[in-house]
Design a protein around this motif. Structure first.
Motif, PDB file in Angstrom:
ATOM      1  N   ARG A   1       0.839  -1.203   0.000  1.00  0.00           N
ATOM      2  CA  ARG A   1       0.000   0.000   0.000  1.00  0.00           C
ATOM      3  C   ARG A   1       0.874   1.252   0.000  1.00  0.00           C
ATOM      4  NH1 ARG A   1      -4.302  -2.198   4.506  1.00  0.00           N
ATOM      5  NH2 ARG A   1      -5.387  -3.602   3.095  1.00  0.00           N
ATOM      6  N   PHE A   2       0.265   2.384  -0.396  1.00  0.00           N
ATOM      7  CA  PHE A   2       1.002   3.644  -0.390  1.00  0.00           C
ATOM      8  C   PHE A   2       0.268   4.666   0.465  1.00  0.00           C
ATOM      9  CE2 PHE A   2       2.622   7.715  -1.695  1.00  0.00           C
ATOM     10  CZ  PHE A   2       3.977   7.454  -1.752  1.00  0.00           C
ATOM     11  N   ASN A   3       1.034   5.349   1.313  1.00  0.00           N
ATOM     12  CA  ASN A   3       0.527   6.358   2.237  1.00  0.00           C
ATOM     13  C   ASN A   3       1.189   7.685   1.873  1.00  0.00           C
ATOM     14  OD1 ASN A   3       0.005   8.029   4.427  1.00  0.00           O
ATOM     15  ND2 ASN A   3       0.591   6.531   5.965  1.00  0.00           N
ATOM     16  N   TYR A   4       0.368   8.647   1.471  1.00  0.00           N
ATOM     17  CA  TYR A   4       0.888   9.969   1.096  1.00  0.00           C
ATOM     18  C   TYR A   4       0.850  10.875   2.322  1.00  0.00           C
ATOM     19  CZ  TYR A   4       1.870  14.053  -1.722  1.00  0.00           C
ATOM     20  OH  TYR A   4       2.464  15.179  -2.267  1.00  0.00           O
ATOM     21  N   LEU A   5       1.943  11.567   2.577  1.00  0.00           N
ATOM     22  CA  LEU A   5       2.047  12.415   3.765  1.00  0.00           C
ATOM     23  C   LEU A   5       1.469  13.806   3.513  1.00  0.00           C
ATOM     24  CD1 LEU A   5       5.667  11.462   4.868  1.00  0.00           C
ATOM     25  CD2 LEU A   5       3.495  10.441   5.588  1.00  0.00           C
ATOM     26  N   LEU A   6       0.462  14.138   4.282  1.00  0.00           N
ATOM     27  CA  LEU A   6      -0.116  15.481   4.333  1.00  0.00           C
ATOM     28  C   LEU A   6       0.043  15.977   5.771  1.00  0.00           C
ATOM     29  CD1 LEU A   6      -3.479  14.798   2.427  1.00  0.00           C
ATOM     30  CD2 LEU A   6      -1.429  15.916   1.518  1.00  0.00           C
ATOM     31  N   ASN A   7       1.232  15.760   6.335  1.00  0.00           N
ATOM     32  CA  ASN A   7       1.402  15.886   7.784  1.00  0.00           C
ATOM     33  C   ASN A   7       2.082  17.166   8.248  1.00  0.00           C
ATOM     34  OD1 ASN A   7       3.853  14.976   6.670  1.00  0.00           O
ATOM     35  ND2 ASN A   7       4.450  13.950   8.546  1.00  0.00           N
ATOM     36  N   ALA A   8       1.918  18.237   7.505  1.00  0.00           N
ATOM     37  CA  ALA A   8       2.457  19.514   7.981  1.00  0.00           C
ATOM     38  C   ALA A   8       1.796  19.882   9.305  1.00  0.00           C
ATOM     39  CB  ALA A   8       2.214  20.612   6.956  1.00  0.00           C
ATOM     40  N   ALA A   9       2.596  20.378  10.225  1.00  0.00           N
ATOM     41  CA  ALA A   9       2.063  20.810  11.520  1.00  0.00           C
ATOM     42  C   ALA A   9       1.340  22.147  11.408  1.00  0.00           C
ATOM     43  CB  ALA A   9       3.197  20.917  12.540  1.00  0.00           C
ATOM     44  N   CYS A  10       1.633  22.899  10.351  1.00  0.00           N
ATOM     45  CA  CYS A  10       1.002  24.198  10.140  1.00  0.00           C
ATOM     46  C   CYS A  10       0.720  24.376   8.649  1.00  0.00           C
ATOM     47  CB  CYS A  10       1.920  25.313  10.637  1.00  0.00           C
ATOM     48  SG  CYS A  10       1.249  26.962  10.336  1.00  0.00           S
ATOM     49  N   LEU A  11      -0.498  24.770   8.322  1.00  0.00           N
ATOM     50  CA  LEU A  11      -0.883  25.041   6.932  1.00  0.00           C
ATOM     51  C   LEU A  11      -0.991  26.532   6.657  1.00  0.00           C
ATOM     52  CD1 LEU A  11      -3.639  22.314   6.488  1.00  0.00           C
ATOM     53  CD2 LEU A  11      -1.309  22.261   5.648  1.00  0.00           C
ATOM     54  N   ASP A  12      -0.466  27.349   7.556  1.00  0.00           N
ATOM     55  CA  ASP A  12      -0.512  28.799   7.381  1.00  0.00           C
ATOM     56  C   ASP A  12      -1.950  29.300   7.222  1.00  0.00           C
ATOM     57  OD1 ASP A  12       0.854  31.202   7.373  1.00  0.00           O
ATOM     58  OD2 ASP A  12       1.106  31.235   5.198  1.00  0.00           O
ATOM     59  N   ASN A  13      -2.898  28.615   7.867  1.00  0.00           N
ATOM     60  CA  ASN A  13      -4.337  28.920   7.837  1.00  0.00           C
ATOM     61  C   ASN A  13      -4.967  28.753   6.461  1.00  0.00           C
ATOM     62  OD1 ASN A  13      -4.474  29.384  10.583  1.00  0.00           O
ATOM     63  ND2 ASN A  13      -4.057  31.561  10.376  1.00  0.00           N
ATOM     64  N   LEU A  14      -4.283  28.092   5.557  1.00  0.00           N
ATOM     65  CA  LEU A  14      -4.803  27.811   4.224  1.00  0.00           C
ATOM     66  C   LEU A  14      -6.125  27.056   4.289  1.00  0.00           C
ATOM     67  CD1 LEU A  14      -4.028  27.537   1.073  1.00  0.00           C
ATOM     68  CD2 LEU A  14      -3.210  25.296   1.743  1.00  0.00           C
ATOM     69  N   GLU A  15      -6.249  26.172   5.266  1.00  0.00           N
ATOM     70  CA  GLU A  15      -7.428  25.325   5.371  1.00  0.00           C
ATOM     71  C   GLU A  15      -8.700  26.101   5.695  1.00  0.00           C
ATOM     72  OE1 GLU A  15      -5.431  24.874   9.512  1.00  0.00           O
ATOM     73  OE2 GLU A  15      -4.911  25.558   7.504  1.00  0.00           O
ATOM     74  N   TYR A  16      -8.580  27.361   6.097  1.00  0.00           N
ATOM     75  CA  TYR A  16      -9.744  28.168   6.461  1.00  0.00           C
ATOM     76  C   TYR A  16     -10.195  29.113   5.364  1.00  0.00           C
ATOM     77  CZ  TYR A  16      -8.633  26.301  11.010  1.00  0.00           C
ATOM     78  OH  TYR A  16      -8.373  25.447  12.044  1.00  0.00           O
ATOM     79  N   THR A  17      -9.579  29.046   4.204  1.00  0.00           N
ATOM     80  CA  THR A  17      -9.978  29.903   3.086  1.00  0.00           C
ATOM     81  C   THR A  17     -10.616  29.058   1.992  1.00  0.00           C
ATOM     82  OG1 THR A  17      -7.884  29.715   1.871  1.00  0.00           O
ATOM     83  CG2 THR A  17      -8.008  31.426   3.583  1.00  0.00           C
ATOM     84  N   ARG A  18     -11.540  29.654   1.244  1.00  0.00           N
ATOM     85  CA  ARG A  18     -12.183  28.910   0.152  1.00  0.00           C
ATOM     86  C   ARG A  18     -11.163  28.495  -0.900  1.00  0.00           C
ATOM     87  NH1 ARG A  18     -17.782  32.302  -0.564  1.00  0.00           N
ATOM     88  NH2 ARG A  18     -18.711  31.544   1.357  1.00  0.00           N
ATOM     89  N   GLY A  19     -10.279  29.422  -1.257  1.00  0.00           N
ATOM     90  CA  GLY A  19      -9.258  29.089  -2.238  1.00  0.00           C
ATOM     91  C   GLY A  19      -8.342  27.981  -1.751  1.00  0.00           C
ATOM     92  N   GLY A  20      -7.981  28.040  -0.486  1.00  0.00           N
ATOM     93  CA  GLY A  20      -7.135  27.008   0.093  1.00  0.00           C
ATOM     94  C   GLY A  20      -7.827  25.656   0.114  1.00  0.00           C
ATOM     95  N   GLN A  21      -9.108  25.654   0.450  1.00  0.00           N
ATOM     96  CA  GLN A  21      -9.854  24.404   0.465  1.00  0.00           C
ATOM     97  C   GLN A  21      -9.980  23.814  -0.942  1.00  0.00           C
ATOM     98  OE1 GLN A  21     -13.529  24.886   2.658  1.00  0.00           O
ATOM     99  NE2 GLN A  21     -12.438  25.744   4.419  1.00  0.00           N
ATOM    100  N   ARG A  22     -10.146  24.671  -1.953  1.00  0.00           N
ATOM    101  CA  ARG A  22     -10.176  24.167  -3.332  1.00  0.00           C
ATOM    102  C   ARG A  22      -8.839  23.538  -3.704  1.00  0.00           C
ATOM    103  NH1 ARG A  22     -13.365  28.798  -4.192  1.00  0.00           N
ATOM    104  NH2 ARG A  22     -11.541  30.025  -4.788  1.00  0.00           N
ATOM    105  N   ARG A  23      -7.745  24.176  -3.306  1.00  0.00           N
ATOM    106  CA  ARG A  23      -6.413  23.613  -3.596  1.00  0.00           C
ATOM    107  C   ARG A  23      -6.203  22.288  -2.873  1.00  0.00           C
ATOM    108  NH1 ARG A  23      -2.290  28.100  -2.175  1.00  0.00           N
ATOM    109  NH2 ARG A  23      -0.802  26.614  -3.057  1.00  0.00           N
ATOM    110  N   LEU A  24      -6.661  22.203  -1.630  1.00  0.00           N
ATOM    111  CA  LEU A  24      -6.557  20.947  -0.878  1.00  0.00           C
ATOM    112  C   LEU A  24      -7.336  19.838  -1.576  1.00  0.00           C
ATOM    113  CD1 LEU A  24      -7.023  22.271   2.771  1.00  0.00           C
ATOM    114  CD2 LEU A  24      -4.951  21.220   1.836  1.00  0.00           C
TER     115      LEU A  24
END
Length: 198
Positions: free
Chosen positions: A64-87
Motif C-alpha cells: 500500500r502507499f501512504n501519502y504524507l499530508l502531515n504539515a504541523a502548520c498550513l498557514d491557515n490555508l485550510e480556512y480559506t475557500r481558495g485554500g480548500q479548493r487547492r486541498l
C-alpha cells in the motif's frame, strides 16, 4: 508486526521490501499545497507522474502507499475557500493515483478527509503529539483509522501505551526511526519549521 517504511521512490523498492513484512510505503512530493515533515530541499526533485508510477509499482507488489499530508502548520490555508479548493484538488489527484492512505497532523484535514473521502485510510502523524488517552480519543472521535503516538515522549512508556491501547479501538503505530532526542525541548518548533520549509 507490520512495517510502514519511507520510500525513496525507486520503483524496485516495493518488491524488495515486501518479503520483510512491509505492508506500506510512505512519502510525498518535495512540495505541495500542504507540505510535510521534510524540507523541500531535502527531497529528490520529482513530479506527480513519478508518484503515480511508484504507487502503481506498489500496487503490483501488494504494498500500500501512504501519502504524507502531515504539515504541523498550513498557514491557515485550510480556512480559506481558495485554500480548500487547492486541498481538494490535491486529494482528488491522490485518489486518482490509487493512494490508499494519508497521514495528517491537522484536525481540519482529518474531518475533511473522512467526510469527503471516506474510502481513504487516515493516519494521525507523530506531529500531532498524541501522548495521552484524551488526545488519542479526540483524534479517534474525528475519524482517525490509525494514530502514530508521540515518539519523543511515550514510545518507551509501556504502561501508558497499554492504557491508550485499551482506550481506543483504532490502530496504534510507533515510529521506530525517530532521530530526535527523548523529550526534545524543540518538539513543537521543529515540525512547524519543517512544515514551512516544505
Amino acid at each position: 508486526m507490520r512495517f510502514s517504511l519511507a520510500t525513496n521512490f525507486d520503483d524496485r523498492l516495493p518488491s524488495l521490501v515486501r518479503p520483510y513484512g512491509v505492508f506500506e510505503l510512505y512519502g510525498k512530493l518535495p512540495s505541495d499545497v500542504v507540505g510535510g515533515g521534510r524540507a523541500t530541499f531535502m527531497l529528490p526533485p520529482m513530479g506527480r507522474r513519478a508518484v503515480e508510477r511508484h504507487v502503481a509499482a506498489c500496487h503490483r507488489e501488494g504494498v500500500r502507499f501512504n501519502y504524507l499530508l502531515n504539515a504541523a502548520c498550513l498557514d491557515n490555508l485550510e480556512y480559506t475557500r481558495g485554500g480548500q479548493r487547492r486541498l481538494r484538488r490535491l486529494i482528488d489527484w491522490l485518489c486518482d493515483a490509487g493512494v490508499w492512505a494519508v497521514t495528517v497532523a491537522n484536525p481540519f484535514l482529518l474531518r475533511l478527509l473522512k467526510r469527503s473521502y471516506p474510502h481513504l485510510h487516515v493516519r494521525v502523524s507523530v506531529f500531532a503529539a498524541i501522548s495521552d488517552i484524551r488526545r488519542a480519543q479526540y483524534w479517534e472521535d474525528l475519524g482517525a483509522d490509525c494514530i502514530a503516538v508521540d515518539s519523543m515522549q511515550i514510545n518507551r512508556e509501556f504502561e501508558l501505551l497499554q492504557r491508550i491501547r485499551a482506550a481506543v479501538s483504532c490502530r496504534l503505530e510507533l515510529l521506530a526511526s525517530n532521530s530526535c532526542i527523548q523529550d526534545c525541548p524543540l518538539q513543537l518548533y521543529h515540525p512547524n519549521l519543517l512544515s514551512h520549509a516544505s
